[in-house]
Scaffold this motif. Structure first.
Motif, PDB file in Angstrom:
ATOM      1  N   THR A 163      36.113  48.692  33.666  1.00  0.00           N
ATOM      2  CA  THR A 163      36.895  49.368  34.488  1.00  0.00           C
ATOM      3  C   THR A 163      35.973  49.910  35.605  1.00  0.00           C
ATOM      4  O   THR A 163      35.375  50.929  35.507  1.00  0.00           O
ATOM      5  N   VAL A 164      35.944  49.704  36.952  1.00  0.00           N
ATOM      6  CA  VAL A 164      35.237  50.243  38.032  1.00  0.00           C
ATOM      7  C   VAL A 164      35.904  51.573  38.368  1.00  0.00           C
ATOM      8  O   VAL A 164      35.067  52.433  38.160  1.00  0.00           O
ATOM      9  N   LEU A 165      36.963  51.615  38.515  1.00  0.00           N
ATOM     10  CA  LEU A 165      37.684  53.039  39.008  1.00  0.00           C
ATOM     11  C   LEU A 165      37.612  53.983  37.642  1.00  0.00           C
ATOM     12  O   LEU A 165      37.429  55.112  37.857  1.00  0.00           O
ATOM     13  N   ASN A 206      39.822  42.895  29.710  1.00  0.00           N
ATOM     14  CA  ASN A 206      39.482  42.219  30.821  1.00  0.00           C
ATOM     15  C   ASN A 206      38.093  42.461  31.214  1.00  0.00           C
ATOM     16  O   ASN A 206      37.669  42.164  32.446  1.00  0.00           O
ATOM     17  N   ASP A 249      37.850  40.090  44.094  1.00  0.00           N
ATOM     18  CA  ASP A 249      38.207  40.177  45.156  1.00  0.00           C
ATOM     19  C   ASP A 249      37.804  39.097  46.302  1.00  0.00           C
ATOM     20  O   ASP A 249      38.124  39.089  47.523  1.00  0.00           O
ATOM     21  N   PRO A 289      47.105  48.952  34.352  1.00  0.00           N
ATOM     22  CA  PRO A 289      47.211  50.319  33.582  1.00  0.00           C
ATOM     23  C   PRO A 289      45.917  51.243  33.858  1.00  0.00           C
ATOM     24  O   PRO A 289      44.772  50.825  34.635  1.00  0.00           O
ATOM     25  N   ILE A 290      46.112  52.638  33.501  1.00  0.00           N
ATOM     26  CA  ILE A 290      44.973  53.325  33.346  1.00  0.00           C
ATOM     27  C   ILE A 290      44.552  53.898  32.068  1.00  0.00           C
ATOM     28  O   ILE A 290      43.957  54.991  31.963  1.00  0.00           O
ATOM     29  N   ASP A 291      44.980  53.157  30.996  1.00  0.00           N
ATOM     30  CA  ASP A 291      44.571  53.583  29.786  1.00  0.00           C
ATOM     31  C   ASP A 291      43.150  53.903  29.465  1.00  0.00           C
ATOM     32  O   ASP A 291      42.964  54.739  28.573  1.00  0.00           O
ATOM     33  N   LEU A 292      42.292  53.168  30.147  1.00  0.00           N
ATOM     34  CA  LEU A 292      40.812  53.436  29.974  1.00  0.00           C
ATOM     35  C   LEU A 292      40.107  54.681  30.546  1.00  0.00           C
ATOM     36  O   LEU A 292      39.555  55.217  30.155  1.00  0.00           O
ATOM     37  N   ARG A 300      46.886  52.548  45.123  1.00  0.00           N
ATOM     38  CA  ARG A 300      46.495  52.853  43.609  1.00  0.00           C
ATOM     39  C   ARG A 300      45.295  53.498  43.508  1.00  0.00           C
ATOM     40  O   ARG A 300      45.131  54.237  42.775  1.00  0.00           O
ATOM     41  N   ILE A 332      39.909  38.648  35.654  1.00  0.00           N
ATOM     42  CA  ILE A 332      39.927  39.926  35.491  1.00  0.00           C
ATOM     43  C   ILE A 332      41.591  40.235  35.879  1.00  0.00           C
ATOM     44  O   ILE A 332      41.922  40.945  35.259  1.00  0.00           O
ATOM     45  N   LYS A 357      34.962  49.765  51.658  1.00  0.00           N
ATOM     46  CA  LYS A 357      36.175  50.539  51.384  1.00  0.00           C
ATOM     47  C   LYS A 357      36.203  51.136  49.829  1.00  0.00           C
ATOM     48  O   LYS A 357      36.341  52.177  49.602  1.00  0.00           O
ATOM     49  N   ASN A 358      35.888  50.111  49.029  1.00  0.00           N
ATOM     50  CA  ASN A 358      35.763  50.598  47.690  1.00  0.00           C
ATOM     51  C   ASN A 358      34.728  51.223  47.245  1.00  0.00           C
ATOM     52  O   ASN A 358      34.605  52.006  46.106  1.00  0.00           O
ATOM     53  N   ARG A 401      43.653  40.738  49.735  1.00  0.00           N
ATOM     54  CA  ARG A 401      42.840  39.423  49.839  1.00  0.00           C
ATOM     55  C   ARG A 401      43.579  38.225  49.880  1.00  0.00           C
ATOM     56  O   ARG A 401      42.777  37.460  50.569  1.00  0.00           O
TER      57      ARG A 401
HETATM   58  C1  EPZ Z   1      38.629  48.004  41.714  1.00  0.00           C
HETATM   59  O1  EPZ Z   1      39.975  48.278  40.986  1.00  0.00           O
HETATM   60  C2  EPZ Z   1      38.763  47.621  42.991  1.00  0.00           C
HETATM   61  N1  EPZ Z   1      39.619  48.521  43.749  1.00  0.00           N
HETATM   62  C3  EPZ Z   1      39.630  46.395  43.202  1.00  0.00           C
HETATM   63  O2  EPZ Z   1      39.511  45.772  44.733  1.00  0.00           O
HETATM   64  C4  EPZ Z   1      38.972  45.245  42.358  1.00  0.00           C
HETATM   65  O3  EPZ Z   1      39.793  44.202  42.446  1.00  0.00           O
HETATM   66  C5  EPZ Z   1      38.559  45.812  40.937  1.00  0.00           C
HETATM   67  O4  EPZ Z   1      37.848  46.975  41.096  1.00  0.00           O
HETATM   68  C6  EPZ Z   1      38.090  44.689  40.113  1.00  0.00           C
HETATM   69  O5  EPZ Z   1      36.807  44.432  40.716  1.00  0.00           O
HETATM   70  C7  EPZ Z   1      38.814  49.659  44.215  1.00  0.00           C
HETATM   71  O6  EPZ Z   1      37.700  49.938  44.071  1.00  0.00           O
HETATM   72  C8  EPZ Z   1      39.620  50.771  45.010  1.00  0.00           C
HETATM   73  P1  EPZ Z   1      39.445  47.693  37.315  1.00  0.00           P
HETATM   74  P2  EPZ Z   1      39.958  48.927  39.650  1.00  0.00           P
HETATM   75  O7  EPZ Z   1      39.833  48.908  36.677  1.00  0.00           O
HETATM   76  O8  EPZ Z   1      38.997  49.885  39.343  1.00  0.00           O
HETATM   77  C9  EPZ Z   1      42.046  46.250  33.408  1.00  0.00           C
HETATM   78  C10 EPZ Z   1      40.450  45.229  46.546  1.00  0.00           C
HETATM   79  O9  EPZ Z   1      41.026  43.911  46.798  1.00  0.00           O
HETATM   80  N2  EPZ Z   1      42.076  47.832  33.092  1.00  0.00           N
HETATM   81  O10 EPZ Z   1      37.880  47.419  37.287  1.00  0.00           O
HETATM   82  O11 EPZ Z   1      41.416  49.312  39.419  1.00  0.00           O
HETATM   83  C11 EPZ Z   1      42.515  45.858  34.642  1.00  0.00           C
HETATM   84  O12 EPZ Z   1      44.003  45.458  34.338  1.00  0.00           O
HETATM   85  C12 EPZ Z   1      40.780  45.575  45.059  1.00  0.00           C
HETATM   86  O13 EPZ Z   1      39.823  45.861  47.356  1.00  0.00           O
HETATM   87  C13 EPZ Z   1      42.803  48.191  31.918  1.00  0.00           C
HETATM   88  O14 EPZ Z   1      43.181  47.438  31.024  1.00  0.00           O
HETATM   89  O15 EPZ Z   1      40.057  47.921  38.478  1.00  0.00           O
HETATM   90  C14 EPZ Z   1      41.786  44.458  35.053  1.00  0.00           C
HETATM   91  O16 EPZ Z   1      42.264  43.455  34.347  1.00  0.00           O
HETATM   92  C15 EPZ Z   1      42.099  45.560  44.553  1.00  0.00           C
HETATM   93  N3  EPZ Z   1      42.697  49.435  31.685  1.00  0.00           N
HETATM   94  C16 EPZ Z   1      40.407  45.129  34.687  1.00  0.00           C
HETATM   95  O17 EPZ Z   1      40.504  46.070  33.803  1.00  0.00           O
HETATM   96  C17 EPZ Z   1      42.509  50.467  32.708  1.00  0.00           C
HETATM   97  O18 EPZ Z   1      42.675  51.460  32.369  1.00  0.00           O
HETATM   98  C18 EPZ Z   1      39.538  45.434  35.687  1.00  0.00           C
HETATM   99  O19 EPZ Z   1      40.127  46.482  36.550  1.00  0.00           O
HETATM  100  C19 EPZ Z   1      41.666  49.919  33.995  1.00  0.00           C
HETATM  101  C20 EPZ Z   1      41.607  48.666  33.918  1.00  0.00           C
END
Ligand code: EPZ
Length: 419
Positions: free
Chosen positions: A164-166, A161, A306, A121-124, A91, A328, A22-23, A372
């Motif tokens: 960031t993946v996305l 944390n 996850d 957040p999406i600040d990054l 999201r 995370i 999915k991801n 999850r």
């Molecule tokens: C992806 O979400 C996955 N979603 C999540 O899968 C997964 O839990 C997560 O990565 C971590 O592995 C998809 O791929 C669609 P992040 P993402 O940005 O990219 C902080 C599932 O169950 N952060 O890597 O949105 C955030 O708060 C899920 O399938 C910021 O501070 O997660 C977290 O603490 C849900 N600012 C950390 O970074 C930002 O701009 C990692 O989040 C972005 C994130």
């Protein structure tokens, strides 16, 4: 709204075929917006989150055709504004920001709200887009990005944390069509980021270093159509691995990449279960005397957040004291109160869960709260006495293709009831 009834206590054995990730599929489908030419994506799982993404692509003007696991997208002419009604449901819709900014130099997408797994957040993402020369404003609940030209630059996308993946996906997608070279330091190294980079390179992008903390993207003038098969879902695989450990005589996961599951396999082995890997399969055998664990969620290649809830379900019935630290999404413990209603002994101390293994769990009506967490409740139901009624099953359908059918084929007794 469907609910799932899990009749506990049935042993599992046999083979289960793992679906596409999915991801990986979500950002890859979004990336098809970067070209006017048709793209064909296969091994796309049949999940509600994927349906939402396809609706967004259609709304943006792309023509979308789907036949079983293959999706063809042709985005000849697209709009730059994604509709709130669909975006708010998922999201991961934010991953159209990068492709829209890259291709149209403009993107308007609803800001994702809070989420049960914590602050999202999406600040990054914004930091990365701004480093490429975009301006951003938040207005009427939308993120609005615009740029006259996108220019490659160096940036660090690591947050408090971790990576960031996305965010890495989004900036990588926008940077493929920027002028010059972009370097992302502190990049996410998850296999899903690598899968996206591989697809983008097939479209003509010039990306190096995906899978490491430093990704380099040399911008190109345009991208072309491409075909790609999505990697197997390592989290779905990990979930069945845990199910097999809990209730299995012997369960074989087919069509997986065992290397993507390394950390999960290490922990399951550490708990005393036998896990065997082959080129594209993993076999797990149950164990009458498992050991408690200490584990900490970390960015890849560490233990995935996850998989934290599912491991929690396993450790509930592992005699001894296990400790889980969630680094995370520190508040991602929505499953804990529901597991406690089934008899689990878990206490939370900040982002740490202390689990005292109990001899038995008992079935109860429970409420799914996120994807999850819901999977963890189904797993707990497999090992509980009596019937566990998991409500709000739509959470599970967001990320697990036919979980009831797949588990039943292994010997579980699960009913899906329309309410
Ligand atoms: C992806 O979400 C996955 N979603 C999540 O899968 C997964 O839990 C997560 O990565 C971590 O592995 C998809 O791929 C669609 P992040 P993402 O940005 O990219 C902080 C599932 O169950 N952060 O890597 O949105 C955030 O708060 C899920 O399938 C910021 O501070 O997660 C977290 O603490 C849900 N600012 C950390 O970074 C930002 O701009 C990692 O989040 C972005 C994130």
């Amino acid at each position: 709204m469907d609910k799932i009834l899990v009749h506990g206590g049935h042993k599992l054995s046999g083979n289960v075929r793992i679906s596409g990730s999915k991801n990986s599929a979500l950002p890859i489908l979004a990336a098809t917006l970067l070209t006017k030419e048709p793209c064909v994506i296969s091994n796309v799982p049949d999940l509600s989150d994927i349906h939402f993404m396809l609706q967004i692509l259609s709304h943006l003007g792309a023509s979308v055709e789907r036949a079983s696991g293959t999706v063809r997208v042709e985005a000849v002419k697209i709009k730059s504004e994604a509709p709130y009604d669909i975006v708010r449901k998922m999201r991961a819709s934010v991953c159209v920001l990068g492709p829209l900014l890259g291709r149209k130099k403009k993107a308007i997408v609803s800001l994702p709200g809070g989420c049960v797994i914590g602050d999202r957040p999406i600040d990054l993402h914004i930091r990365g887009f701004e480093a490429l020369g975009a301006t951003s404003v938040i207005e009427h609940g939308n993120v609005k990005l615009s740029a006259r030209t996108l220019r490659g630059s160096e940036m660090n996308l690591r947050g408090k944390n971790g990576p960031t993946v996305l965010g890495t996906d989004n900036v990588m997608m926008a940077a493929t069509l920027a002028k010059g070279v972009t370097v992302i330091e502190g990049a996410a190294a998850e296999p899903e980021v690598v899968d996206l980079a591989n697809f983008l390179n097939k479209m003509g992008a010039k990306i190096e270093g995906a899978g490491t903390r430093r990704i380099t993207i040399e911008g190109v003038k345009e991208l072309h159509g491409a075909e790609h098969s999505v990697i197997p879902d390592r989290i779905e695989a990990g979930t069945y691995l845990v199910a097999g450990a809990m209730m299995g005589t012997e369960v074989k996961l087919q069509r997986v990449k065992p290397e993507h599951l390394a950390s999960v396999i290490t922990h399951v082995r550490e708990s005393g279960y036998e896990v065997e890997t082959a080129a594209s399969s993993v076999t797990v055998r149950g164990n009458g005397n498992p050991k408690p664990l200490r584990l900490t969620t970390e960015p890849y290649p560490g233990f995935p957040t996850d998989m934290q809830a599912q491991m929690c379900a396993l450790l509930c019935r592992t005699i001894g004291i296990s400790v889980i630290s969630e680094t995370i999404f520190p508040q991602r413990y929505m499953h804990v109160s529901e597991l406690k209603r089934m008899g689990a002994d878990i206490s939370l101390d900040g982002h740490t869960a202390i689990i005292k293994g109990v001899k038995k769990l008992s079935g109860a009506p429970v409420m799914a709260s996120d994807l999850r967490a819901s999977a963890a409740l189904v797993l707990a139901g497999l090992q509980a006495d009596g019937v566990t009624e998991v409500n709000r099953v739509y959470h599970i359908d967001r990320g697990y293709e036919s979980i009831d059918e797949k588990l039943n084929a292994l010997g579980a007794r699960i009913e899906r009831v329309k309410v």
